[in-house]
Design a protein around this motif. Sequence first.
Motif, mmCIF file in Angstrom:
data_model
loop_
_atom_site.group_PDB
_atom_site.id
_atom_site.type_symbol
_atom_site.label_atom_id
_atom_site.label_comp_id
_atom_site.label_asym_id
_atom_site.label_seq_id
_atom_site.Cartn_x
_atom_site.Cartn_y
_atom_site.Cartn_z
ATOM 1 N N HIS A 197 -16.826 -12.333 -22.713
ATOM 2 C CA HIS A 197 -18.246 -12.182 -22.414
ATOM 3 C C HIS A 197 -18.450 -11.395 -21.122
ATOM 4 C CE1 HIS A 197 -19.000 -16.117 -24.827
ATOM 5 N NE2 HIS A 197 -19.155 -15.052 -25.602
ATOM 6 N N TYR A 198 -19.306 -10.397 -21.186
ATOM 7 C CA TYR A 198 -19.633 -9.586 -20.003
ATOM 8 C C TYR A 198 -20.804 -10.206 -19.244
ATOM 9 C CZ TYR A 198 -21.763 -5.938 -17.184
ATOM 10 O OH TYR A 198 -22.329 -5.241 -16.145
ATOM 11 N N GLN A 199 -20.755 -10.104 -17.922
ATOM 12 C CA GLN A 199 -21.905 -10.478 -17.116
ATOM 13 C C GLN A 199 -21.899 -9.704 -15.805
ATOM 14 O OE1 GLN A 199 -20.498 -14.748 -16.510
ATOM 15 N NE2 GLN A 199 -21.513 -14.402 -14.549
ATOM 16 N N ILE A 200 -23.051 -9.600 -15.191
ATOM 17 C CA ILE A 200 -23.183 -8.919 -13.904
ATOM 18 C C ILE A 200 -22.695 -9.858 -12.813
ATOM 19 C CG2 ILE A 200 -24.826 -7.936 -12.250
ATOM 20 C CD1 ILE A 200 -26.593 -7.245 -14.709
ATOM 21 N N GLY A 201 -21.900 -9.326 -11.886
ATOM 22 C CA GLY A 201 -21.403 -10.143 -10.784
ATOM 23 C C GLY A 201 -19.955 -9.853 -10.488
ATOM 24 N N SER A 202 -19.402 -10.600 -9.564
ATOM 25 C CA SER A 202 -18.009 -10.405 -9.168
ATOM 26 C C SER A 202 -17.067 -10.610 -10.343
ATOM 27 C CB SER A 202 -17.654 -11.370 -8.030
ATOM 28 O OG SER A 202 -16.282 -11.283 -7.713
ATOM 29 N N ILE A 203 -17.274 -11.707 -11.104
ATOM 30 C CA ILE A 203 -16.509 -11.917 -12.338
ATOM 31 C C ILE A 203 -17.286 -11.218 -13.453
ATOM 32 C CG2 ILE A 203 -15.513 -13.590 -13.931
ATOM 33 C CD1 ILE A 203 -15.614 -15.631 -11.627
ATOM 34 N N ALA A 204 -16.786 -10.060 -13.875
ATOM 35 C CA ALA A 204 -17.527 -9.225 -14.824
ATOM 36 C C ALA A 204 -17.276 -9.617 -16.275
ATOM 37 C CB ALA A 204 -17.168 -7.756 -14.615
ATOM 38 N N VAL A 205 -16.066 -10.104 -16.576
ATOM 39 C CA VAL A 205 -15.751 -10.528 -17.940
ATOM 40 C C VAL A 205 -14.950 -11.826 -17.877
ATOM 41 C CG1 VAL A 205 -14.671 -9.941 -20.143
ATOM 42 C CG2 VAL A 205 -15.623 -8.114 -18.713
ATOM 43 N N ARG A 206 -15.350 -12.778 -18.698
ATOM 44 C CA ARG A 206 -14.578 -14.004 -18.891
ATOM 45 C C ARG A 206 -13.921 -13.900 -20.263
ATOM 46 N NH1 ARG A 206 -16.660 -18.176 -15.206
ATOM 47 N NH2 ARG A 206 -18.445 -17.296 -14.100
ATOM 48 N N LEU A 207 -12.608 -13.812 -20.267
ATOM 49 C CA LEU A 207 -11.870 -13.539 -21.499
ATOM 50 C C LEU A 207 -11.690 -14.803 -22.343
ATOM 51 C CD1 LEU A 207 -9.172 -11.157 -20.027
ATOM 52 C CD2 LEU A 207 -11.001 -10.515 -21.602
ATOM 53 N N LEU A 208 -11.994 -14.672 -23.624
ATOM 54 C CA LEU A 208 -11.822 -15.761 -24.583
ATOM 55 C C LEU A 208 -10.575 -15.576 -25.435
ATOM 56 C CD1 LEU A 208 -15.527 -16.014 -25.795
ATOM 57 C CD2 LEU A 208 -14.409 -17.422 -24.083
ATOM 58 N N GLU A 209 -10.181 -14.328 -25.621
ATOM 59 C CA GLU A 209 -8.980 -14.005 -26.385
ATOM 60 C C GLU A 209 -8.183 -12.941 -25.643
ATOM 61 O OE1 GLU A 209 -7.587 -15.356 -28.822
ATOM 62 O OE2 GLU A 209 -8.951 -15.967 -30.427
#
Length: 392
Positions: A53-65
Amino acid sequence: MKNIILKPRKEESILRHHPWVFSGAIASLPDSIEEGETVKVLSADGRVLGSGHYQIGSIAVRLLEFGDKDISGDFFKSRLLSAFLLRQALGLIRPDNDCYRLVHGEGDFLPGLVIDIYGDTAVVQAHSPGMHFERMKIAQALTEIPEAKIRNVYYKSETTLPYKAQLDPQNDYLIGKFDGNIATENGLKFNIDWLRGQKTGFFVDQRENRALLEKFAKGRKVLNMFCYTGGFSVYAMRGGAISVDSVDSSAKAAALTDANIDLNFPDDPRHKTHAVDAFRFLADMEKDAFDLIILDPPAFAKHRSALKNGLIGYRKLNAKAFEKIKKGGVLFTFSCSQVVTREMFRLAVFTAAAQSGRKVRILHQLTQPADHPVDISHPEGEYLKGLVLYVE
């Protein structure tokens, strides 16, 4: 699915299965990308590293796979079933215990998602826009785990989603309705206020530490600071404490503690609540009044910018407890600040002990329970640390 391309040599942490992609590692973003979108992450030379999932901020993507796998079909059902089977294997789902954490974010390979179970109700918290948009899929998948017997799914993310995303989440039932809020933990009953309470309504992460405290309580005068719902107090009562005093600055928390004491020990004169500031209570109380003290404060340092002041707060709080506790007393002291490492917390407590001039020995070193697992590739998931200390 849109592609995010990394800068050269920025894929090492992903290859080690760390689930976060930081914005500084990204070379290019696709046009018109939206927060919460599911994206593929590619290395500079075109290799597919993972999806998330992409999001704006320091953590840009949280990987699920990781690797070239799609997030589709029964993805959430499969991950939630895996999480449930782990809790079942841990022996947490039994007639005398029906509250536990089902999903602990990265520790269950579902970054940005927390789910706590209270009887037949699941309380879901999204910490990322992506999980917010997937909330109905998650709710439906929860009810399809046969042995979990979940009938109600309450969504509680008004305070956990990034405010810049402008998602305007509403706390409400996604499936089912309110039909009672009493849950059982190790044979003790608790009123769970998931509608208005902190977090999901109860701190399930202290279950094993409460059970340990019960073993120390017999014949002792117990002080439970920052009591919130009175979990430690209820266990101390069952453990045979002579008296239990519960302190919280919130009158609502004090009332909830009273309700939980009455639920398990009606009309028991051993318990008192005090809706006052914890630091003021410690400063004003007499020395030697208590020989078992619990310090379980809210996070003193929620962000790195508050780390210095947070460590000072832990040192001052523990120093006052060391000064006031009776000789031969036992101190349970905790930090739930993720940015405070185990070593930092120990140093703050050890400094407090030295300042107090008391002889102190470590009896136990505590952490979060097994239903709050830590992904070995994501050590940031370890947040709760505690010490059980014998004070001479």
